[in-house]
Design an enzyme around this catalytic site. Structure first.
Site, mmCIF file in Angstrom:
data_model
loop_
_atom_site.group_PDB
_atom_site.id
_atom_site.type_symbol
_atom_site.label_atom_id
_atom_site.label_comp_id
_atom_site.label_asym_id
_atom_site.label_seq_id
_atom_site.Cartn_x
_atom_site.Cartn_y
_atom_site.Cartn_z
ATOM 1 C CB CYS A 1 41.296 40.067 32.727
ATOM 2 S SG CYS A 1 40.845 39.469 34.480
ATOM 3 C CD GLU B 1 45.601 37.320 43.563
ATOM 4 O OE1 GLU B 1 46.890 37.502 43.057
ATOM 5 O OE2 GLU B 1 44.916 38.329 42.895
ATOM 6 C CB THR C 1 47.699 38.261 39.642
ATOM 7 O OG1 THR C 1 46.297 38.348 40.207
ATOM 8 C CG2 THR C 1 48.176 36.660 40.330
ATOM 9 C CB CYS D 1 47.238 37.866 35.648
ATOM 10 S SG CYS D 1 46.455 39.441 35.433
ATOM 11 C CB SER E 1 44.173 45.524 44.035
ATOM 12 O OG SER E 1 45.520 45.702 44.109
ATOM 13 C CG ASN E 2 42.742 45.674 38.303
ATOM 14 O OD1 ASN E 2 42.498 46.310 37.078
ATOM 15 N ND2 ASN E 2 41.772 44.641 38.743
#
Length: 408
Positions: free
Chosen positions: A53, A178, A244, A285, A315-316
């Site tokens: 990203c 984060e 995010t 995000c 995490s994402n």
């Protein structure tokens, strides 16, 4: 959107050609259907959006440029720059050292640093306390800062609603870098509490309603609220922001649940709710949203299994796995090396934090259809590596270049 100078080792001719083709066909990003790569006995459905990203490419560019421009100097990262083993390994091989692990445990004492050292802030950002510690050593804390702009946007949103007297509820994993950074920045401006999931949100709502004794809160949410948090006063007027990379649907459900609890507690009409519940909109995000929506679109197609590629502590990526697991046998791998053979695979069970060895992951049928995606910190080259490994089980690896040419 800005383009970044990312090392060629992370690029993939196949994936680049596919992404560019899809972008030209769908510039408004309204089509979330997957891309079909038909190799005959194996059909791969590639998610519409996946991989590096904006924030990750920005971080990689800054980190590698910092290394190139500071030859001979000691260079440190606060912790892993992003949650991807290949990228972090490459940084370590170039002499970068980590000051902490991802849980915040110190690996190199602060006392070993001096003012001439370079410290890179990772993409997750860092706490105000660590910034102050670096400043005290004589290191300018934000000189080499790879914090994702979308993480900083969350901090700005928290500060904005704090200025209007709202307490901040952070939806995030309390131990994640984060979330620790967001909690630090938010609590500087306003009382702040972290909830990791809907179950914790239900428990927090009990304190909004006054169903539980206030003193119980401080044990139940130990380590997740700011100093001086007064549960009897600081849950009267709130707003929700998030880490995010959380699951978008869960964040929305948490915000809706808290909003309803506030509405019921104070018996508010629709036009009165904003006085006690801040409209923070979505602080996820764009990449998290796009990648999760792309997985949802991918799951509309019939398939035998799903493979999700990324760092095991990402995490994402784990949330993409969660979405796939709802419909299909899903295998979470960090690289092509985890695909041992046509029959065997090593894959990560993030629910129990263990790597599993599974046999028979590819079904014995004439045509196997699988879904493939990756996390926002996973290089496209690793995804191509997985594709090549899968094709090698069918003697079709040489078809990759042919397929790439078809999209050019």
């Amino acid at each position: 959107m800005k383009t970044f100078n990312v090392p060629i080792i992370y690029r993939s001719p196949l994936i680049s050609a596919i992404k560019q083709y899809r972008k030209q066909q769908d510039r408004m990003k309204k089509d979330f259907s997957p891309t079909l790569l038909d190799f005959g006995p194996v059909r791969i459905l590639l998610a519409r959006h996946f991989g590096f990203c904006y924030g990750v490419e920005n971080a990689i560019e800054i980190a590698f440029k910092t290394i190139e421009e500071n030859e001979g100097k000691r260079i440190f990262l606060l912790s892993e720059m992003i949650h991807n083993p290949q990228v972090n390994s490459d940084l370590l091989s170039r002499g970068v050292r980590f000051l902490m692990d991802t849980g915040g445990r110190q690996l190199i004492p602060w006392e070993e640093l001096n003012a001439d050292d370079i410290v890179i802030i990772p993409a997750f950002g860092t706490t105000l306390e660590i910034e102050s510690r670096l400043q005290a050593i004589g290191i300018t804390p934000l000189q080499y800062n790879t914090t994702c702009p979308f993480v900083e946007r969350v901090w700005n949103k928290a500060e904005q609603i704090a200025a209007r007297g709202y307490t901040v509820i952070v939806h995030g994993k309390p131990k994640h870098e984060e979330t620790r950074a967001t909690f630090s920045h938010s609590r500087f401006h306003t009382p702040t509490v972290v909830v990791k999931d809907m179950e914790e949100t239900h428990r927090l709502a009990d304190y909004i309603h006054g169903r539980k004794p206030a003193e119980q809160f401080y044990e139940e949410f130990k380590g997740q609220y700011s100093e001086g948090f007064d549960v009897t006063r600081h849950l009267e007027k709130v707003g929700v922001v998030n880490q995010t990379t959380m699951l978008a649907s869960e964040t929305q459900a948490i915000a809706d649940y808290v909003k309803q609890a506030i509405r019921e507690k104070y018996q508010l009409a629709d036009q009165e709710v904003a006085a006690r519940f801040a409209d923070t909109r979505d602080t996820l995000c764009y990449a998290t949203n796009d990648n999760q929506t792309a997985v949802t679109g991918m799951l509309d197609v019939e398939a035998d299994l799903a493979i999700v590629v990324g760092g095991y502590n990402s995490s994402n990526t784990s949330h993409l796995v969660e979405l796939c697991e709802e419909k299909l046998p899903t295998y979470f791998v960090s690289s092509e090396e985890k695909l041992l053979s046509r029959n065997e695979i090593l894959h990560w069970d993030f629910h129990h934090h263990q790597e599993l060895h599974t046999s028979g992951f590819l079904p014995e049928k004439e045509v196997v259809t699988l879904l493939l995606t990756s996390g926002a910190s996973c290089p496209d080259a690793v995804v191509e590596g997985v594709i090549r490994k899968l094709l090698s089980f069918y003697g079709l690896e040489e078809k990759v270049e042919e397929k790439a040419a078809a999209f050019n």
